[in-house]
Write a protein that holds these residues in place. Structure first.
Motif, PDB file in Angstrom:
ATOM      1  N   LYS A 195      -9.757  -1.590  -2.835  1.00 40.43           N
ATOM      2  CA  LYS A 195      -9.315  -1.439  -1.444  1.00 40.43           C
ATOM      3  C   LYS A 195      -8.110  -2.336  -1.154  1.00 40.43           C
ATOM      4  O   LYS A 195      -7.130  -1.904  -0.546  1.00 40.43           O
ATOM      5  CB  LYS A 195     -10.470  -1.765  -0.496  1.00 40.43           C
ATOM      6  CG  LYS A 195     -10.167  -1.519   0.952  1.00 40.43           C
ATOM      7  CD  LYS A 195     -11.379  -1.786   1.823  1.00 40.43           C
ATOM      8  CE  LYS A 195     -11.055  -1.559   3.292  1.00 40.43           C
ATOM      9  NZ  LYS A 195     -12.196  -1.823   4.156  1.00 40.43           N
ATOM     10  N   GLY A 196      -8.165  -3.582  -1.592  1.00 40.37           N
ATOM     11  CA  GLY A 196      -7.057  -4.517  -1.384  1.00 40.37           C
ATOM     12  C   GLY A 196      -5.786  -4.081  -2.077  1.00 40.37           C
ATOM     13  O   GLY A 196      -4.687  -4.142  -1.497  1.00 40.37           O
ATOM     14  N   MET A 197      -5.901  -3.616  -3.300  1.00 43.23           N
ATOM     15  CA  MET A 197      -4.720  -3.182  -4.056  1.00 43.23           C
ATOM     16  C   MET A 197      -4.155  -1.886  -3.479  1.00 43.23           C
ATOM     17  O   MET A 197      -2.939  -1.684  -3.480  1.00 43.23           O
ATOM     18  CB  MET A 197      -5.061  -3.036  -5.541  1.00 43.23           C
ATOM     19  CG  MET A 197      -5.399  -4.355  -6.222  1.00 43.23           C
ATOM     20  SD  MET A 197      -4.113  -5.619  -6.125  1.00 43.23           S
ATOM     21  CE  MET A 197      -2.940  -4.969  -7.320  1.00 43.23           C
ATOM     22  N   GLU A 198      -5.020  -1.003  -2.994  1.00 46.01           N
ATOM     23  CA  GLU A 198      -4.533   0.209  -2.333  1.00 46.01           C
ATOM     24  C   GLU A 198      -3.741  -0.154  -1.081  1.00 46.01           C
ATOM     25  O   GLU A 198      -2.740   0.482  -0.760  1.00 46.01           O
ATOM     26  CB  GLU A 198      -5.689   1.144  -1.988  1.00 46.01           C
ATOM     27  CG  GLU A 198      -6.258   1.866  -3.185  1.00 46.01           C
ATOM     28  CD  GLU A 198      -7.506   2.680  -2.881  1.00 46.01           C
ATOM     29  OE1 GLU A 198      -8.121   2.500  -1.790  1.00 46.01           O
ATOM     30  OE2 GLU A 198      -7.890   3.496  -3.737  1.00 46.01           O
ATOM     31  N   GLY A 199      -4.177  -1.198  -0.374  1.00 44.89           N
ATOM     32  CA  GLY A 199      -3.444  -1.684   0.790  1.00 44.89           C
ATOM     33  C   GLY A 199      -2.053  -2.168   0.410  1.00 44.89           C
ATOM     34  O   GLY A 199      -1.069  -1.886   1.103  1.00 44.89           O
ATOM     35  N   LEU A 200      -1.947  -2.874  -0.713  1.00 44.89           N
ATOM     36  CA  LEU A 200      -0.641  -3.326  -1.184  1.00 44.89           C
ATOM     37  C   LEU A 200       0.236  -2.149  -1.597  1.00 44.89           C
ATOM     38  O   LEU A 200       1.443  -2.138  -1.333  1.00 44.89           O
ATOM     39  CB  LEU A 200      -0.792  -4.307  -2.344  1.00 44.89           C
ATOM     40  CG  LEU A 200      -1.363  -5.687  -2.016  1.00 44.89           C
ATOM     41  CD1 LEU A 200      -1.431  -6.548  -3.268  1.00 44.89           C
ATOM     42  CD2 LEU A 200      -0.551  -6.371  -0.933  1.00 44.89           C
ATOM     43  N   MET A 201      -0.374  -1.151  -2.230  1.00 44.20           N
ATOM     44  CA  MET A 201       0.394   0.025  -2.630  1.00 44.20           C
ATOM     45  C   MET A 201       0.947   0.743  -1.396  1.00 44.20           C
ATOM     46  O   MET A 201       2.076   1.213  -1.397  1.00 44.20           O
ATOM     47  CB  MET A 201      -0.457   0.980  -3.468  1.00 44.20           C
ATOM     48  CG  MET A 201       0.371   2.122  -4.061  1.00 44.20           C
ATOM     49  SD  MET A 201      -0.479   3.043  -5.350  1.00 44.20           S
ATOM     50  CE  MET A 201      -1.745   3.845  -4.423  1.00 44.20           C
ATOM     51  N   LYS A 202       0.167   0.792  -0.335  1.00 41.85           N
ATOM     52  CA  LYS A 202       0.608   1.414   0.902  1.00 41.85           C
ATOM     53  C   LYS A 202       1.813   0.670   1.478  1.00 41.85           C
ATOM     54  O   LYS A 202       2.779   1.282   1.931  1.00 41.85           O
ATOM     55  CB  LYS A 202      -0.539   1.448   1.913  1.00 41.85           C
ATOM     56  CG  LYS A 202      -0.216   2.174   3.193  1.00 41.85           C
ATOM     57  CD  LYS A 202      -1.406   2.221   4.121  1.00 41.85           C
ATOM     58  CE  LYS A 202      -1.022   2.897   5.428  1.00 41.85           C
ATOM     59  NZ  LYS A 202      -2.102   2.835   6.408  1.00 41.85           N
ATOM     60  N   VAL A 203       1.774  -0.664   1.434  1.00 41.60           N
ATOM     61  CA  VAL A 203       2.908  -1.473   1.902  1.00 41.60           C
ATOM     62  C   VAL A 203       4.153  -1.147   1.088  1.00 41.60           C
ATOM     63  O   VAL A 203       5.243  -0.960   1.636  1.00 41.60           O
ATOM     64  CB  VAL A 203       2.587  -2.985   1.824  1.00 41.60           C
ATOM     65  CG1 VAL A 203       3.835  -3.832   2.054  1.00 41.60           C
ATOM     66  CG2 VAL A 203       1.501  -3.353   2.814  1.00 41.60           C
ATOM     67  N   ALA A 204       3.991  -1.061  -0.237  1.00 39.08           N
ATOM     68  CA  ALA A 204       5.129  -0.737  -1.102  1.00 39.08           C
ATOM     69  C   ALA A 204       5.708   0.628  -0.737  1.00 39.08           C
ATOM     70  O   ALA A 204       6.931   0.782  -0.629  1.00 39.08           O
ATOM     71  CB  ALA A 204       4.695  -0.767  -2.570  1.00 39.08           C
ATOM     72  N   GLN A 205       4.855   1.602  -0.554  1.00 37.68           N
ATOM     73  CA  GLN A 205       5.321   2.949  -0.206  1.00 37.68           C
ATOM     74  C   GLN A 205       6.040   2.957   1.135  1.00 37.68           C
ATOM     75  O   GLN A 205       7.061   3.632   1.285  1.00 37.68           O
ATOM     76  CB  GLN A 205       4.148   3.932  -0.194  1.00 37.68           C
ATOM     77  CG  GLN A 205       3.604   4.206  -1.580  1.00 37.68           C
ATOM     78  CD  GLN A 205       2.295   4.979  -1.569  1.00 37.68           C
ATOM     79  OE1 GLN A 205       1.594   5.034  -0.559  1.00 37.68           O
ATOM     80  NE2 GLN A 205       1.944   5.546  -2.716  1.00 37.68           N
ATOM     81  N   GLU A 206       5.526   2.195   2.115  1.00 35.52           N
ATOM     82  CA  GLU A 206       6.182   2.110   3.419  1.00 35.52           C
ATOM     83  C   GLU A 206       7.573   1.498   3.315  1.00 35.52           C
ATOM     84  O   GLU A 206       8.447   1.803   4.113  1.00 35.52           O
ATOM     85  CB  GLU A 206       5.321   1.292   4.397  1.00 35.52           C
ATOM     86  CG  GLU A 206       4.066   2.016   4.844  1.00 35.52           C
ATOM     87  CD  GLU A 206       3.102   1.113   5.618  1.00 35.52           C
ATOM     88  OE1 GLU A 206       3.382  -0.102   5.771  1.00 35.52           O
ATOM     89  OE2 GLU A 206       2.053   1.631   6.052  1.00 35.52           O
ATOM     90  N   LYS A 207       7.771   0.640   2.311  1.00 35.94           N
ATOM     91  CA  LYS A 207       9.067  -0.007   2.094  1.00 35.94           C
ATOM     92  C   LYS A 207       9.956   0.813   1.161  1.00 35.94           C
ATOM     93  O   LYS A 207      11.028   0.363   0.766  1.00 35.94           O
ATOM     94  CB  LYS A 207       8.868  -1.408   1.506  1.00 35.94           C
ATOM     95  CG  LYS A 207       8.084  -2.349   2.386  1.00 35.94           C
ATOM     96  CD  LYS A 207       8.932  -2.854   3.511  1.00 35.94           C
ATOM     97  CE  LYS A 207       8.165  -3.863   4.345  1.00 35.94           C
ATOM     98  NZ  LYS A 207       8.950  -4.356   5.454  1.00 35.94           N
ATOM     99  N   GLY A 208       9.508   2.009   0.785  1.00 38.24           N
ATOM    100  CA  GLY A 208      10.314   2.886  -0.065  1.00 38.24           C
ATOM    101  C   GLY A 208      10.262   2.570  -1.545  1.00 38.24           C
ATOM    102  O   GLY A 208      11.162   2.937  -2.297  1.00 38.24           O
ATOM    103  N   VAL A 209       9.212   1.891  -1.970  1.00 39.94           N
ATOM    104  CA  VAL A 209       9.067   1.526  -3.381  1.00 39.94           C
ATOM    105  C   VAL A 209       7.887   2.288  -3.961  1.00 39.94           C
ATOM    106  O   VAL A 209       6.790   2.268  -3.408  1.00 39.94           O
ATOM    107  CB  VAL A 209       8.834  -0.002  -3.529  1.00 39.94           C
ATOM    108  CG1 VAL A 209       8.545  -0.365  -4.975  1.00 39.94           C
ATOM    109  CG2 VAL A 209      10.032  -0.772  -3.009  1.00 39.94           C
TER     110      VAL A 209
END
Length: 176
Positions: free
Chosen positions: A88-102
């Motif tokens: 769950k925590g790592m999925e949250g980080l992945m979501k942040v990356a995607q929101e930043k275009g990464v």
């Protein structure tokens, strides 16, 4: 005259997070901003968890009276819960990356963090490994060891250590 084509250079970046306050969303945002990560970079969000079974620890007779079977079942259930929290925590980080275009992928492995980070960096042929410092003092680092110190000396690629004060100064600059 024809315009020269700009070539994109895809970097292999390994961002290590233990999901602590030091290596969470602020840390990831620092990595994306400071390294100017883009969707062309190959970014791996990496977490290593080290599980210690109670049966591996010296236990007294009173604890052993519980019975090894029930102890193992409890530990197995607890380990499952820990893994779910990590996912769950790592999925949250992945979501942040995607929101930043990464574009990023998540890898979660079990083992000794400093060893697994170096092994994975070699396997992935990373250009850079980024880790957060937990800010241990010299004495704690001497007695407990430091994942970042080990990786600096043993990873096949460059290692960037992000200190807590770096994260604070970045967030202050963004709010100004």
């Amino acid at each position: 005259m024809a315009k020269p084509e700009s070539k994109t250079f895809a970097r292999n970046v390994l961002i290590c997070s233990d999901l602590s306050a030091y290596s969470s969303e602020k840390f990831l945002e620092w990595c994306i901003t400071k390294l100017r990560l883009t969707k062309t970079d190959n970014v791996t969000l990496f977490h290593v968890f080290e599980w210690q079974y109670l049966t591996d620890l010296p236990l007294d007779d009173e604890v052993m009276a519980i019975g090894t079977g029930s102890l193992e079942a409890m530990q197995s259930e607890e380990k499952k819960k820990v893994k779910e929290g990590i996912v769950k925590g790592m999925e949250g980080l992945m979501k942040v990356a995607q929101e930043k275009g990464v574009n990023a992928e998540v890898k979660i492995v079990e083992g000794v963090p400093k060893v697994k980070i170096c092994e994975f960096a070699e396997k992935l042929k990373t250009d850079v490994v980024i880790m957060a410092s937990r800010g241990m003092g010299a004495m704690k680092r001497f007695f407990l060891g430091s994942n970042s110190d080990y990786c600096i000396h043993n990873c096949p690629s460059s290692v960037v250590i992000v200190r807590e004060q770096d994260l604070k100064s970045t967030s202050q600059q963004q709010s100004s």
